[in-house]
Motif scaffolding. Sequence first.
Motif, short mmCIF file in Angstrom:
data_model
loop_
_atom_site.label_atom_id
_atom_site.label_comp_id
_atom_site.label_asym_id
_atom_site.label_seq_id
_atom_site.Cartn_x
_atom_site.Cartn_y
_atom_site.Cartn_z
N PHE A 141 -2.66 -2.85 -14.42
CA PHE A 141 -3.09 -3.53 -13.18
C PHE A 141 -2.31 -2.93 -12.02
O PHE A 141 -1.11 -2.67 -12.13
CB PHE A 141 -2.81 -5.03 -13.29
N ALA A 142 -2.98 -2.69 -10.90
CA ALA A 142 -2.30 -2.06 -9.76
C ALA A 142 -2.82 -2.60 -8.44
O ALA A 142 -4.00 -2.98 -8.33
CB ALA A 142 -2.49 -0.55 -9.80
N ILE A 143 -1.93 -2.63 -7.47
CA ILE A 143 -2.27 -3.02 -6.10
C ILE A 143 -1.84 -1.88 -5.18
O ILE A 143 -0.72 -1.38 -5.28
CB ILE A 143 -1.55 -4.31 -5.68
N ASP A 176 -6.57 -2.21 -1.96
CA ASP A 176 -7.36 -2.10 -3.19
C ASP A 176 -6.63 -2.71 -4.39
O ASP A 176 -5.40 -2.68 -4.47
CB ASP A 176 -7.67 -0.63 -3.50
N VAL A 177 -7.41 -3.26 -5.31
CA VAL A 177 -6.89 -3.79 -6.57
C VAL A 177 -7.58 -3.07 -7.71
O VAL A 177 -8.81 -2.92 -7.72
CB VAL A 177 -7.14 -5.30 -6.69
N TYR A 178 -6.78 -2.60 -8.67
CA TYR A 178 -7.32 -1.92 -9.85
C TYR A 178 -6.95 -2.71 -11.09
O TYR A 178 -5.79 -3.10 -11.28
CB TYR A 178 -6.75 -0.50 -9.96
N SER A 179 -7.94 -2.98 -11.93
CA SER A 179 -7.71 -3.75 -13.15
C SER A 179 -8.33 -3.04 -14.34
O SER A 179 -9.52 -2.70 -14.33
CB SER A 179 -8.30 -5.16 -13.01
N ASP A 180 -7.53 -2.81 -15.37
CA ASP A 180 -8.01 -2.26 -16.64
C ASP A 180 -7.33 -3.04 -17.75
O ASP A 180 -6.33 -2.62 -18.31
CB ASP A 180 -7.70 -0.76 -16.74
N SER A 199 -10.69 -7.90 -10.18
CA SER A 199 -10.15 -7.17 -9.03
C SER A 199 -10.60 -7.82 -7.73
O SER A 199 -9.81 -8.04 -6.80
CB SER A 199 -10.58 -5.71 -9.07
N GLU A 200 -11.88 -8.13 -7.65
CA GLU A 200 -12.43 -8.74 -6.44
C GLU A 200 -11.83 -10.13 -6.20
O GLU A 200 -11.47 -10.48 -5.06
CB GLU A 200 -13.94 -8.84 -6.54
N VAL A 201 -11.72 -10.91 -7.27
CA VAL A 201 -11.22 -12.28 -7.12
C VAL A 201 -9.75 -12.29 -6.74
O VAL A 201 -9.31 -13.08 -5.88
CB VAL A 201 -11.46 -13.08 -8.41
N MET A 202 -8.93 -11.41 -7.35
CA MET A 202 -7.50 -11.37 -7.02
C MET A 202 -7.29 -10.97 -5.57
O MET A 202 -6.44 -11.54 -4.87
CB MET A 202 -6.79 -10.38 -7.95
N GLU A 203 -8.06 -10.00 -5.09
CA GLU A 203 -7.96 -9.61 -3.68
C GLU A 203 -8.34 -10.78 -2.78
O GLU A 203 -7.68 -11.04 -1.75
CB GLU A 203 -8.87 -8.41 -3.42
#
Length: 258
Positions: A141-143, A176-180, A199-203
């Motif tokens: 996971f990255a921001i 941007d938020v990246y989730s894998d 990703s969309e919800v966390m942002e």
Amino acid sequence: MKALIVLSVWLAFAASQKELNASDERSISSAIVEVIEGVRDQMPCGFPSMGIPPLAPLKLAHKELDINFLGLSMNGAVDKFRLIGLNDFEIIEMKVNALTSKVNFRFIFNHIGMDTMYDIQARLRKAGLTINLIGAGHANFAIKNMQIWGVLKYSLNLSTGKMKIKGLEIRTHIGDVYSDIQGILGKGLINRKMNALLSEVMELIINTNEDVITENIETLAVPIINRFLDKFTLADVVGAIGGSGEGEKEPCIPEGEN
């Protein structure tokens, strides 16, 4: 929380250096920048004298989780946790008002990433949507481009050499938020769709709840930071940074690079 403690400690420390002319706010602000840059350089080695482990990266062998915040509840554990990027930041603004003991600051963290093994049950409720997740596996996971800014109020007791945080207003905004995260609802297309939704919800959660986040940080973090600060004097903090002003500071050489 340890990263927030480090940030608050040295913001207050740098702004409290009594050998500087209180009317020369530019000099004091420059001193703060130098101290924070020193903290950034020291993060890979941590601050052993203050009980703070290496922060770049920050590693945890095992951590139990019990989180309930802004509609997100999580229970379970993570293993082999690794957080990178706490030292990948730029100081955009640093301004001190020595007369009122306030520091205005703004940072940009370019890339903060997390890598871990997990076994978690989670429920996310946002905008009428409820997502129940039960999963285990590998998570990445990255921001990117996270801005942190605000005002820190402090006091310094000259007789004891100890500091206290009087107020901490922090606001955040992420890019941007990246989730894998593997193991969410199986594999393949469904898993990818779920990661995209997360990703969309966390942002959305972070960028639309700035006031709530600010209130929680001040309520939860300030007492913890002050309990930590009460254990140390300014001399202790100077030593943790890496010197007493005499001679050159020893460079940080992380374990594994010796």
